[in-house]
Design an enzyme around this catalytic site. Structure first.
Site, mmCIF file in Angstrom:
data_model
loop_
_atom_site.group_PDB
_atom_site.id
_atom_site.type_symbol
_atom_site.label_atom_id
_atom_site.label_comp_id
_atom_site.label_asym_id
_atom_site.label_seq_id
_atom_site.Cartn_x
_atom_site.Cartn_y
_atom_site.Cartn_z
ATOM 1 C CG ASP A 442 -2.213 0.731 1.042
ATOM 2 O OD1 ASP A 442 -2.320 1.502 0.072
ATOM 3 O OD2 ASP A 442 -3.121 0.557 1.879
ATOM 4 C CG ASP A 509 -9.356 2.502 -0.806
ATOM 5 O OD1 ASP A 509 -8.956 1.331 -0.956
ATOM 6 O OD2 ASP A 509 -8.773 3.327 -0.080
HETATM 7 C C1 DGJ Z 1 -5.889 1.843 1.627
HETATM 8 C C2 DGJ Z 1 -6.209 0.616 0.821
HETATM 9 O O1 DGJ Z 1 -6.619 0.972 -0.456
HETATM 10 C C3 DGJ Z 1 -7.266 -0.188 1.553
HETATM 11 O O2 DGJ Z 1 -7.645 -1.286 0.787
HETATM 12 C C4 DGJ Z 1 -6.708 -0.625 2.868
HETATM 13 O O3 DGJ Z 1 -5.632 -1.496 2.676
HETATM 14 C C5 DGJ Z 1 -6.271 0.597 3.670
HETATM 15 N N1 DGJ Z 1 -5.401 1.447 2.930
HETATM 16 C C6 DGJ Z 1 -5.583 0.175 4.941
HETATM 17 O O4 DGJ Z 1 -5.071 1.227 5.632
#
Ligand code: DGJ
Length: 703
Positions: A442, A509
């Site tokens: 991430d 997301d």
């Molecule tokens: C952003 C990601 O896109 C999410 O899927 C998740 O992993 C969160 N961060 C976790 O902090």
């Protein structure tokens, strides 16, 4: 194939031709493939350049800008060598495409200073995409300061191109925008150190002869410029952003710009197919390139930071029962991380949340029959962390200033080799300890307060990217069996640079099916479905607060690599049974869904979707999304794509008894009525959402 023909060089791909006049530094022709007998002389000398230098040409936008070794602000690059290389040369320290194909190398030298510009054009035997890159070599005895080096320049004939860009923001990535450029300059770019949620580096220029698609194999600041002189031509420049860029080249040094790619196609469907096939064959690599990807359950939207070992094991038991194959432990398993305010950089597990620790949790999950995967955000640091307390100088910040925080965190300074090595060590340690089969990498903020001791400010952004690529190259080499999934607060780093290391990326997301329709349609213009993570999540959706039927959520997620991201233990028995059926259907058809040729389908204005067709067109799966259904509406209709027009197919609406046969030509040219939608919507009582249908299409045996 690349061949010299008199003063010209002809680059042929299976369906396109690019003709260059190297001496003049011009593109004579780019478009549909030409016959073998072509003569080009009458078409040469029109002034459509493949590079131009600030200070020696008209217009405002050029591929090269420099403070030259003679103290001037220009160079007069003349052709000094032209050769065809049997293999594509490696691009030093940067990701790039790979595969069988020849490369044209053109060297242009500025005689007074001996500074040289090198251009490379690679044509792969099986692809209609041409890879282009540029390098600047300082052959003089004095330093040169490079202020811009675009990877690709091509002047397209005429004005009035429709420029397609893929824009948005967090949870709204890659929505297609189209603007017509009759005159002036249009720039698509990003400047805060990543390819961004807001403006993807993929762009298209659509003219009356067809479409020209461009992309950049890079994950940092990028810039795509279109300059139209109003009458004669439209210049396209693709490359690393020159915003704050100032790179010193000492005598004997070279600078390699990232690779760009370009593709001509007569229509949108062909451009999509060509771009997708190129990425699948010449960008994605390693063990997972063609391997079926596991159906995963991710705990993020199911638990967020609030979980215990018991909770996770319950979730895994439900996932196993539904047929899922991989559990991904997302954010919150390490340090004291119960919120996003602390612990980034402390990659030691928190036994309160993992039970006996990561290794024992991973072992228990494997005993349950699921593979174990894990989340990390390796490029970040929390000020409230042991790492920061021990090494405050690892953080990206300017001495004496309070840095800007985003999501309460700072970035690590990857321009520093010690920091790069720390990341390689910490990721290796987590993967080894847990035996993880999957890593979600991430990246939840953009760059600010850029500073690295000993790094010139004008070099920082690119030096960061070189550090990043060094780290990921080492890790994917060290862990060739691990499936890496890129992620950046959703889909903020969905680009060809990342895909050279990680075969798939979390698309957004936003897991709302209606929003995903647009996000995945935009993304799939340039990137194949095997690269797009797509999850079924709970309703009401956590990003839009809307409901969508479970079937529609599944159908839309089948447009990418399927996963689930919700608390399965809270679902009704009926919903769990439905998910079990979905997973079983997906696994049975996974090869087709993940690696077939994906086309968009058309129909009435409120109808959209995709069809994924086997290479030999013997089978296909189509998802038809109905975005709006109102009472007293005549039957909406759909048209499929990508089928064999002369074959006869049996079409089954999945989950129903509806079945019919029809010729491939009628399925693609006719208007198949979508009946009883209003009743279906009433029965599924979805608020604000879409309904959708899935069709299994199989070629009938010859009669
Ligand atoms: C952003 C990601 O896109 C999410 O899927 C998740 O992993 C969160 N961060 C976790 O902090």
């Amino acid at each position: 194939m690349i061949r010299k023909k008199g003063q010209f060089v002809r680059i042929d791909t299976p369906h396109t031709t690019l003709v260059l006049d190297p001496e003049r530094g011009e593109a004579v022709y780019y478009g549909e493939k030409l016959g073998a007998a072509c003569e080009f002389a009458a078409f040469a000398g029109a002034g459509r350049r493949i590079f131009t230098v600030f200070g020696r040409a008209g217009g405002t936008e050029h591929s090269v800008a420099l403070y030259n070794a003679d103290g001037g602000t220009t160079a007069d690059f003349r052709l000094s060598r032209s050769r065809i290389l049997a293999e594509k040369p490696a691009l030093p320290d940067l990701p790039s495409s790979y595969g069988e194909g020849k490369t044209l190398e053109l060297r242009y030298t500025d005689a007074p200073t001996k500074v040289a510009l090198l251009l490379y054009f690679t044509a792969f035997e099986d692809s209609d995409v041409i890879a282009v890159s540029a390098q600047l070599c300082n052959g003089s005895k004095k330093p040169v300061r490079l202020r811009r080096l675009m990877s690709l320049q091509i002047d397209l004939p005429g004005a009035g191109y429709r420029v397609h860009t893929f824009e948005g923001g967090w949870a709204r990535e890659r929505h297609e925008e189209v603007r017509r450029l009759d005159s002036g300059v249009f720039v698509n770019q990003w400047t805060t150190g990543y390819s961004s949620h807001a403006r993807n580096p993929f762009v298209v220029a659509e003219g009356d002869r067809g479409l020209f698609g461009f992309n950049l194999v890079y994950s940092g600041n990028h810039k795509e410029v279109f300059e139209c002189d109003g009458i004669l031509s439209t210049r396209v420049l693709i490359g690393m952003n020159d915003f704050l860029f100032d790179w010193e080249l000492l005598p004997g040094e070279s600078f390699a710009a990232p690779e760009a790619v370009m593709c001509y196609a007569p229509d949108e469907d062909a451009l999509r197919s060509r771009m997708q096939a190129f990425v699948s064959e010449h960008i994605v690599r390693g063990k997972w390139k063609k391997r079926e990807r596991p159906v995963l359950i991710n705990n993020w939207e199911g638990t967020y930071f609030d979980f215990t070992e018991e909770k996770l094991l319950d979730l895994c038991a439900a996932a196993k029962e539904a047929g899922m194959e991989l559990f991904v432990l997302d954010d919150g398993w390490f340090g004291k991380r119960d919120s996003d305010t602390c612990s980034l950089g402390d990659w030691q597990d928190n036994p309160e949340k993992t039970g006996g620790g990561l290794d024992s949790l991973a072992a228990k999950i494997r005993e349950q029959g699921l593979a174990f995967g894990i989340w990390m955000e390796p490029e970040m640091i929390s000020e409230d962390s042991d790492l920061y307390r021990a090494h405050p100088n690892y953080a990206m910040k300017i001495p004496g200033r309070v840095p800007e925080r985003q999501r309460n965190q700072l970035m690590l300074n990857l321009a520093d080799e010690r920091v790069q090595n720390f990341i390689v060590r910490s990721v290796s340690d987590v993967l080894t300890r847990s035996g993880a089969a999957y890593l979600k990498w991430d990246f939840n903020r953009s760059m600010s307060d850029c500073f690295g001791k000993g790094v010139a400010a004008g070099e920082y952004f690119h030096r960061y990217m070189l550090g990043y690529y060094r780290v990921v190259a080492k890790l994917v080499k060290k862990f060739p069996n691990v499936l890496f999934e890129g992620c950046a607060g959703g889909g903020g780093r969905f680009d060809l640079g990342i895909l050279c290391y990680f075969p798939q990326i979390w698309t957004s997301d936003d897991t709302d099916a209606r929003m995903r329709v647009d996000i995945q349609r935009g993304t799939s213009y340039a990137y194949p479905q095997s690269t797009m993570g797509a999850h079924v999540s709970a309703c009401p959706n956590h990003q839009t607060f809307d409901d969508n039927p479970l079937s529609a959520r599944f159908h839309v997620a089948c447009g990418g690599v399927l996963g689930y991201e919700l608390d399965l233990t809270k679902l009704s028995a009926e919903e769990r049974a439905q998910i079990k059926e979905q997973v079983s259907f997906y696994k049975e058809n996974r090869k087709l869904l993940q690696f077939g040729e994906q086309h968009r389908i058309s129909g009435s204005p409120a109808v959209e979707g995709f069809i994924t067709v086997a290479k030999d067109a013997s089978a296909a799966i189509a998802v038809v999304n109905i975005l709006q259904v109102v009472p007293s509406q005549p039957d909406l209709f759909v048209r499929f794509a990508g089928l064999n027009p002369s074959a006869v197919y049996e079409v089954t609406q999945v989950g129903t008894d509806e079945r019919f046969t029809a010729g491939g030509d009628l399925l693609m040219k006719g208007c198949l009525p979508l009946r009883s939608l209003w009743l279906e919507k009433r029965d599924k009582s979805c608020s604000g959402g879409i309904i959708s249908r899935m069709y299994l299409i199989k070629k009938c045996k010859a009669r």
